[in-house]
Design an enzyme around this catalytic site. Structure first.
Site, short mmCIF file in Angstrom:
data_model
loop_
_atom_site.label_atom_id
_atom_site.label_comp_id
_atom_site.label_asym_id
_atom_site.label_seq_id
_atom_site.Cartn_x
_atom_site.Cartn_y
_atom_site.Cartn_z
N GLY A 1 37.00 26.04 34.14
CA GLY A 1 36.29 25.01 33.41
C GLY A 1 35.08 25.51 32.66
CG ASP B 1 40.58 33.27 37.13
OD1 ASP B 1 41.46 33.08 38.02
OD2 ASP B 1 39.80 32.39 36.75
CG ASN C 1 43.96 24.88 36.47
OD1 ASN C 1 44.75 25.80 36.59
ND2 ASN C 1 43.18 24.49 37.47
CG LEU C 2 46.82 21.94 31.76
CD1 LEU C 2 48.17 21.48 31.24
CD2 LEU C 2 46.44 23.29 31.19
CD GLN C 3 39.39 17.17 34.37
OE1 GLN C 3 39.46 18.31 34.82
NE2 GLN C 3 38.42 16.34 34.70
NE ARG C 4 38.17 21.79 36.29
CZ ARG C 4 39.34 21.65 36.89
NH1 ARG C 4 40.18 20.74 36.46
NH2 ARG C 4 39.67 22.41 37.91
CE LYS D 1 43.18 28.78 36.36
NZ LYS D 1 42.06 28.13 37.09
CG ASP E 1 35.95 27.82 41.71
OD1 ASP E 1 35.98 28.91 42.31
OD2 ASP E 1 36.98 27.19 41.41
CB CYS F 1 36.26 20.88 40.50
SG CYS F 1 34.80 21.42 39.58
CB CYS G 1 40.00 17.32 55.35
SG CYS G 1 38.29 17.08 54.85
#
Length: 364
Positions: free
Chosen positions: A50, A71, A79-82, A95, A139, A199, A331
């Protein structure tokens, strides 16, 4: 206060590159020498997600000569949202490869170096060797501390950023900064903590990554060229809800002042775990228990991946559960369960309780 240029003029600009960078050359205080420094610079970006996406795109477009990408992940649908370096055709691809293809299309002259590995204590120093500057677009706390420590050992500046939910932060760390301005990630945030929110568990507003990532790219160009006032000694904090930035001054290392180190404001998390290593069982009185841990742990619970839950792929036991009946979501640390509880409430269940394996095993 500006700093001296990080890199010398290694190669003069040819006519083609000067024409391509004409809008930089026209900038007051920038000019052809600064652009030549950019063209000769070697920048390593840790993370092609991101934040790495806008950083890499703008640095390639700006004319940075060599871009290294670290990476070890592959492109997935969420992932494609950002992560705008990657597209639907790249699903399942590494990636680094997807990013490199996009960057070479954007600027064919760029030297893009793919490091398709996870940065570790064993390879960090080797990966950073030969670069002028590091961008920390990762991240996890573990990788941030590895990057910060390796850069500090080599005297390299680090442009750092983070985004979680609606909030972002940007700063610059540099153990060898001139003028008594040396400051490292560890100086500010102290010892490495346990992993916190991500995230994956708390969500993130896609365009906020763009805002923070492009700000990081600006910091890189200022450091490379010695123009402007970089964010060394300042923590820039972005709130997407209000579209505002706040600045927190950062002083000398906390140990030297006897003060308590700061913490990344978006990433604190509770301590937790399975008590005494025992797999908890579902007390009969709890009714439906949904385990959203990374693997099934709770005996008698319905296990479902958080990603599937967010996508609306609910198991039959959840779909058949009355909307007004209690649901316990569990969790490892309470982070994924909080995210799952948010999803279930949005889907209509009114009595949802997130918790941890430890609390469930203790009967809390």
């Amino acid at each position: 206060m500006s700093l001296p240029p990080l890199v010398p003029v290694r190669v003069p600009l040819d006519a083609t590159e000067r024409r391509r960078a004409a809008r930089h050359v026209l900038l007051d205080g920038f000019g052809p020498d600064a652009q030549a420094r950019v063209a000769g610079a070697r920048v390593l970006v840790v993370g092609a997600g991101g934040l790495g996406s806008p950083v890499l795109q703008y640095l390639a477009a700006a004319g940075v000569g060599t871009l290294g990408i670290v990476d070890d992940d592959v492109v997935t649908p969420s992932n494609l949202q950002r992560q705008v370096l990657h597209g639907a055709d790249d699903l399942g691809e590494r990636k680094t490869a997807s990013a490199a293809a996009t960057l070479r299309s954007l600027r064919p002259q760029a030297d893009v170096v793919e490091h398709a590995v996870r940065l570790t204590a064993d390879n960090a120093d080797g990966l950073l060797a030969g670069y002028d500057l590091v961008v920390d677009a990762c991240d996890t706390f573990a990788t941030r501390y590895l990057v910060g420590d390796a850069a500090a050992r080599r005297g390299l500046p680090v442009v750092w950023g983070t985004v979680l939910g609606w909030d972002g932060q940007v700063s610059v760390w540099w153990s060898a900064a001139p003028g008594g301005r040396a400051l490292t990630y560890r100086d500010v945030f102290g010892p490495e903590p346990a992993e916190g929110e991500s995230c994956e568990t708390a969500g993130v507003l896609g365009p906020a990554c763009g805002v923070v990532g492009t700000t990081m790219a600006v910091e890189v160009l200022k450091l490379l060229t010695g123009t402007g006032d970089p964010a060394l000694g300042r923590l820039l904090m972005y709130d997407a809800r209000t579209s505002t930035w706040d600045t927190i001054p950062l002083a000398a290392p906390p140990a030297a002042r006897g003060a308590t180190p700061a913490r990344e404001t978006t990433l604190d998390a509770p301590e937790s775990g399975v008590a005494a290593g025992r797999a908890p069982r579902v007390p009969a009185a709890l009714g439906l228990v949904v385990d959203v841990g990374r693997e099934a742990v709770v005996d008698g619970a319905v296990w479902v991946r958080l990603e599937d839950l967010a996508a609306g792929n609910l198991p039959p036991a959840v779909l058949d559960h009355p909307l007004d009946a209690p649901v316990v979501v569990v969790c490892e640390q309470g982070l994924r369960s909080r995210g799952a509880a948010t999803v279930l409430r949005a889907d209509g269940w009114r009595d949802v309780h997130p918790t941890t394996y430890t609390a469930l095993a203790s009967g809390v």
